[in-house]
Design a protein around this motif. Structure first.
Motif, PDB file in Angstrom:
ATOM      1  N   GLU A  52      35.672  51.489  37.310  1.00 56.01           N
ATOM      2  CA  GLU A  52      35.531  51.115  38.718  1.00 56.01           C
ATOM      3  C   GLU A  52      36.301  49.829  38.990  1.00 56.01           C
ATOM      4  OE1 GLU A  52      31.936  50.024  41.864  1.00 56.01           O
ATOM      5  OE2 GLU A  52      31.495  51.051  39.966  1.00 56.01           O
ATOM      6  N   THR A  53      37.001  49.782  40.086  1.00 55.85           N
ATOM      7  CA  THR A  53      37.742  48.574  40.454  1.00 55.85           C
ATOM      8  C   THR A  53      36.776  47.430  40.720  1.00 55.85           C
ATOM      9  OG1 THR A  53      39.404  49.944  41.538  1.00 55.85           O
ATOM     10  CG2 THR A  53      39.424  47.600  42.040  1.00 55.85           C
ATOM     11  N   PRO A  54      37.009  46.259  40.117  1.00 55.35           N
ATOM     12  CA  PRO A  54      36.134  45.115  40.393  1.00 55.35           C
ATOM     13  C   PRO A  54      36.171  44.757  41.879  1.00 55.35           C
ATOM     14  CG  PRO A  54      37.593  44.666  38.533  1.00 55.35           C
ATOM     15  CD  PRO A  54      38.094  45.920  39.179  1.00 55.35           C
ATOM     16  N   ALA A  55      35.023  44.447  42.434  1.00 56.18           N
ATOM     17  CA  ALA A  55      34.944  44.034  43.840  1.00 56.18           C
ATOM     18  C   ALA A  55      34.784  42.520  43.899  1.00 56.18           C
ATOM     19  CB  ALA A  55      33.766  44.713  44.533  1.00 56.18           C
ATOM     20  N   PRO A  56      35.698  41.813  44.580  1.00 55.30           N
ATOM     21  CA  PRO A  56      35.592  40.346  44.618  1.00 55.30           C
ATOM     22  C   PRO A  56      34.389  39.884  45.419  1.00 55.30           C
ATOM     23  CG  PRO A  56      37.333  41.106  46.087  1.00 55.30           C
ATOM     24  CD  PRO A  56      36.863  42.308  45.326  1.00 55.30           C
ATOM     25  N   VAL A  73      38.801  36.130  43.654  1.00 50.96           N
ATOM     26  CA  VAL A  73      40.040  36.812  44.004  1.00 50.96           C
ATOM     27  C   VAL A  73      40.177  38.030  43.102  1.00 50.96           C
ATOM     28  CG1 VAL A  73      41.141  34.660  44.711  1.00 50.96           C
ATOM     29  CG2 VAL A  73      41.480  35.488  42.392  1.00 50.96           C
ATOM     30  N   LEU A  74      40.821  39.066  43.613  1.00 55.27           N
ATOM     31  CA  LEU A  74      41.130  40.263  42.834  1.00 55.27           C
ATOM     32  C   LEU A  74      42.613  40.225  42.517  1.00 55.27           C
ATOM     33  CD1 LEU A  74      40.142  42.981  41.656  1.00 55.27           C
ATOM     34  CD2 LEU A  74      40.833  44.047  43.816  1.00 55.27           C
ATOM     35  N   VAL A  75      42.932  40.271  41.227  1.00 55.64           N
ATOM     36  CA  VAL A  75      44.311  40.152  40.770  1.00 55.64           C
ATOM     37  C   VAL A  75      44.789  41.472  40.194  1.00 55.64           C
ATOM     38  CG1 VAL A  75      45.900  38.925  39.237  1.00 55.64           C
ATOM     39  CG2 VAL A  75      43.966  37.706  40.272  1.00 55.64           C
ATOM     40  N   HIS A  76      45.912  41.952  40.683  1.00 51.25           N
ATOM     41  CA  HIS A  76      46.610  43.077  40.056  1.00 51.25           C
ATOM     42  C   HIS A  76      47.342  42.508  38.848  1.00 51.25           C
ATOM     43  CE1 HIS A  76      50.375  45.889  40.229  1.00 51.25           C
ATOM     44  NE2 HIS A  76      49.650  46.093  39.143  1.00 51.25           N
ATOM     45  N   VAL A  77      46.935  42.908  37.667  1.00 52.95           N
ATOM     46  CA  VAL A  77      47.498  42.381  36.426  1.00 52.95           C
ATOM     47  C   VAL A  77      48.839  43.054  36.147  1.00 52.95           C
ATOM     48  CG1 VAL A  77      47.156  42.115  33.949  1.00 52.95           C
ATOM     49  CG2 VAL A  77      45.189  41.944  35.508  1.00 52.95           C
ATOM     50  N   HIS A  78      49.897  42.273  36.090  1.00 48.34           N
ATOM     51  CA  HIS A  78      51.209  42.796  35.719  1.00 48.34           C
ATOM     52  C   HIS A  78      51.454  42.698  34.216  1.00 48.34           C
ATOM     53  CE1 HIS A  78      53.250  43.395  39.710  1.00 48.34           C
ATOM     54  NE2 HIS A  78      52.211  42.669  40.085  1.00 48.34           N
ATOM     55  N   VAL A 124      45.571  40.500  45.269  1.00 41.65           N
ATOM     56  CA  VAL A 124      45.606  41.613  46.221  1.00 41.65           C
ATOM     57  C   VAL A 124      44.412  41.604  47.174  1.00 41.65           C
ATOM     58  CG1 VAL A 124      46.998  43.109  44.733  1.00 41.65           C
ATOM     59  CG2 VAL A 124      44.500  43.163  44.559  1.00 41.65           C
ATOM     60  N   ALA A 125      43.401  40.803  46.868  1.00 41.32           N
ATOM     61  CA  ALA A 125      42.242  40.696  47.760  1.00 41.32           C
ATOM     62  C   ALA A 125      41.520  39.391  47.464  1.00 41.32           C
ATOM     63  CB  ALA A 125      41.288  41.880  47.575  1.00 41.32           C
ATOM     64  N   VAL A 126      40.898  38.815  48.483  1.00 44.49           N
ATOM     65  CA  VAL A 126      40.147  37.572  48.308  1.00 44.49           C
ATOM     66  C   VAL A 126      38.800  37.687  49.004  1.00 44.49           C
ATOM     67  CG1 VAL A 126      42.232  36.158  48.150  1.00 44.49           C
ATOM     68  CG2 VAL A 126      41.142  36.489  50.369  1.00 44.49           C
ATOM     69  N   GLY A 127      37.793  36.988  48.463  1.00 44.52           N
ATOM     70  CA  GLY A 127      36.500  36.925  49.110  1.00 44.52           C
ATOM     71  C   GLY A 127      36.554  36.079  50.369  1.00 44.52           C
ATOM     72  N   LYS A 128      35.553  36.240  51.216  1.00 44.34           N
ATOM     73  CA  LYS A 128      35.589  35.571  52.523  1.00 44.34           C
ATOM     74  C   LYS A 128      35.479  34.058  52.419  1.00 44.34           C
ATOM     75  CE  LYS A 128      30.621  36.315  53.322  1.00 44.34           C
ATOM     76  NZ  LYS A 128      29.630  36.968  54.217  1.00 44.34           N
ATOM     77  N   GLY A 129      35.002  33.548  51.279  1.00 45.93           N
ATOM     78  CA  GLY A 129      34.877  32.112  51.124  1.00 45.93           C
ATOM     79  C   GLY A 129      36.022  31.464  50.365  1.00 45.93           C
ATOM     80  N   VAL A 130      37.029  32.236  50.001  1.00 48.79           N
ATOM     81  CA  VAL A 130      38.143  31.712  49.204  1.00 48.79           C
ATOM     82  C   VAL A 130      39.076  30.879  50.076  1.00 48.79           C
ATOM     83  CG1 VAL A 130      40.210  32.346  47.885  1.00 48.79           C
ATOM     84  CG2 VAL A 130      38.044  33.541  47.490  1.00 48.79           C
ATOM     85  N   THR A 131      39.412  29.680  49.599  1.00 47.90           N
ATOM     86  CA  THR A 131      40.307  28.801  50.353  1.00 47.90           C
ATOM     87  C   THR A 131      41.540  28.372  49.554  1.00 47.90           C
ATOM     88  OG1 THR A 131      39.064  26.834  49.623  1.00 47.90           O
ATOM     89  CG2 THR A 131      38.372  27.860  51.695  1.00 47.90           C
ATOM     90  N   GLU A 186      37.817  31.743  42.232  1.00 44.05           N
ATOM     91  CA  GLU A 186      38.885  30.823  42.647  1.00 44.05           C
ATOM     92  C   GLU A 186      38.738  29.465  41.973  1.00 44.05           C
ATOM     93  OE1 GLU A 186      39.262  29.337  46.561  1.00 44.05           O
ATOM     94  OE2 GLU A 186      37.114  29.015  46.889  1.00 44.05           O
ATOM     95  N   ASP A 187      37.532  29.152  41.486  1.00 46.16           N
ATOM     96  CA  ASP A 187      37.301  27.902  40.769  1.00 46.16           C
ATOM     97  C   ASP A 187      37.425  28.078  39.264  1.00 46.16           C
ATOM     98  OD1 ASP A 187      36.712  26.379  43.097  1.00 46.16           O
ATOM     99  OD2 ASP A 187      34.702  27.275  43.153  1.00 46.16           O
ATOM    100  N   GLY A 188      37.884  29.256  38.842  1.00 46.29           N
ATOM    101  CA  GLY A 188      38.067  29.515  37.424  1.00 46.29           C
ATOM    102  C   GLY A 188      39.371  28.934  36.907  1.00 46.29           C
ATOM    103  N   ALA A 189      39.731  29.341  35.696  1.00 48.72           N
ATOM    104  CA  ALA A 189      40.987  28.888  35.084  1.00 48.72           C
ATOM    105  C   ALA A 189      42.125  29.707  35.672  1.00 48.72           C
ATOM    106  CB  ALA A 189      40.923  29.043  33.577  1.00 48.72           C
ATOM    107  N   LEU A 190      42.513  29.357  36.897  1.00 50.80           N
ATOM    108  CA  LEU A 190      43.446  30.125  37.708  1.00 50.80           C
ATOM    109  C   LEU A 190      44.400  29.164  38.407  1.00 50.80           C
ATOM    110  CD1 LEU A 190      44.079  32.986  39.031  1.00 50.80           C
ATOM    111  CD2 LEU A 190      42.435  32.322  40.809  1.00 50.80           C
TER     112      LEU A 190
END
Length: 340
Positions: A24-28, A33-38, A80-87, A114-118
């Protein structure tokens, strides 16, 4: 949302335990944030976790079976997608990240706070080069900076200089810090280590660096093949021996030498550092990569579905640099598209 591919395993063993499976696709969440891994890396740690042969590693992964079905910690991709609180990030950002204890990087999509190691990926590098810069550097940097407190003009010997962490350490010690670097590796890998900036290279099959009469301010055992007892004679007064390999012996030596004697032994658990510290280091690595102070070293690239072959390459012990997985040839579906 639709199902996407991930490499999973449900029991410990050889690379054959790995399967390419729909998940199942992770839901942010609100701050994710949802990242498409290249591209993502397959590290010796991934191989250890997969095999289950190291008892101490099972304390993290699970005593009888894996707690987390998907391995991998380092990614380069696109938001490819962000949660509503992501800034801090927006859709379309090129990012690289370390997923930490959550693992899960060997997949087409990864959710990360978004506060992770990103951090924003370095400009001028493609996704494969980006994750290759990340692989090893995020370990070597705190070892040299925080553990060894390496300074310009000091002399450091790096044992295992052709491995992922060792190759990163050679570059950081030479080009970022300004130290004099001696690398230890096999004959076949000598040229590569010299190209990274080593001032001197010792072939371990021809010479024992602990008995050569030379001394160093720092000995960094990135291969975990030596010991403080063997290396002590090659350390200068006040010098330090660091290793990436945990053992009861190094724990005891670290505690003892911290209070007694002029030569110290130490180990660090860089993967357990706070995400905020890792994110700061990611931004520094991006700057160093853009300035061409450091460069990626890639051994091989495999499609995600061939993760077992990538693990076999890591298990072989013959790799030079990073082993990567890529989804770029997979025709990855967009889980955010309308109708899914």
């Amino acid at each position: 949302m639709i199902n996407v591919k991930a490499i999973v395993y449900d029991r410990y063993g050889s690379p054959d335990v790995l399967r390419n499976e729909e998940v199942e696709t992770p839901a942010p969440g609100d701050r994710d944030v949802l990242v498409h891994v290249h591209a993502t890396s397959v590290t010796p740690t991934d191989a250890i976790f997969r095999s289950g042969r190291v008892v101490s590693a099972r304390m993290f992964t699970g005593p009888l079976r894996p707690r987390r079905r998907t391995l991998g910690g380092e990614i380069s991709g696109q938001v490819v997608a962000v949660g509503k609180g992501v800034t801090k990030f927006k859709v379309g950002d090129r990012v690289f990240a370390d997923t930490g204890s959550a693992l899960g990087a060997h997949a087409e999509y990864v959710r990360i706070s978004e506060d992770g190691a990103l951090a924003i990926a370095p400009a001028g590098l493609d996704h494969r080069e980006t994750v290759a810069v990340l692989d090893g550097m995020l370990t070597a940097l705190p070892f040299l900076r925080d553990g060894a407190r390496l300074r310009e003009g000091q002399e450091i010997l790096i044992n295992g200089a052709s491995g992922t962490v060792g190759a990163a350490a050679v570059q950081l010690a030479k080009h970022h810090v300004g130290a004099r670097v001696t690398g230890v590796c096999s004959t076949a890998k000598r040229e590569m280590v010299e190209s990274l900036g080593a001032d001197e290279v010792i072939d371990y099959a021809k010479a024992d660096f602990t008995r050569g009469g030379r001394t160093y301010d720092v000995i960094f055992d990135a291969a975990g093949k030596s010991s403080f007892s063997r290396c002590r004679r090659a350390l200068r007064p006040g010098g330090i021996y660091l290793t990436t390999t945990p053992s009861l012996t190094i724990f005891l030596r670290s505690l003892w030498t911290r209070g007694f004697g002029g030569k110290r032994a130490a180990i660090m658990f860089t993967g357990l550092r706070p995400d905020g510290d890792k994110a700061t280091d990611l931004r520094l690595l991006a700057e160093l990569a853009e300035a061409k102070t450091i460069r990626p070293v890639i051994d091989g690239v495999y499609p995600l579905a061939e993760a077992a072959e990538a693990h076999r390459r890591v298990d072989s012990g013959r790799k030079q640099g990073c082993v990567l997985l890529t989804t770029e040839q997979n025709g990855v579906p967009d889980p955010t598209a309308e109708g899914h």
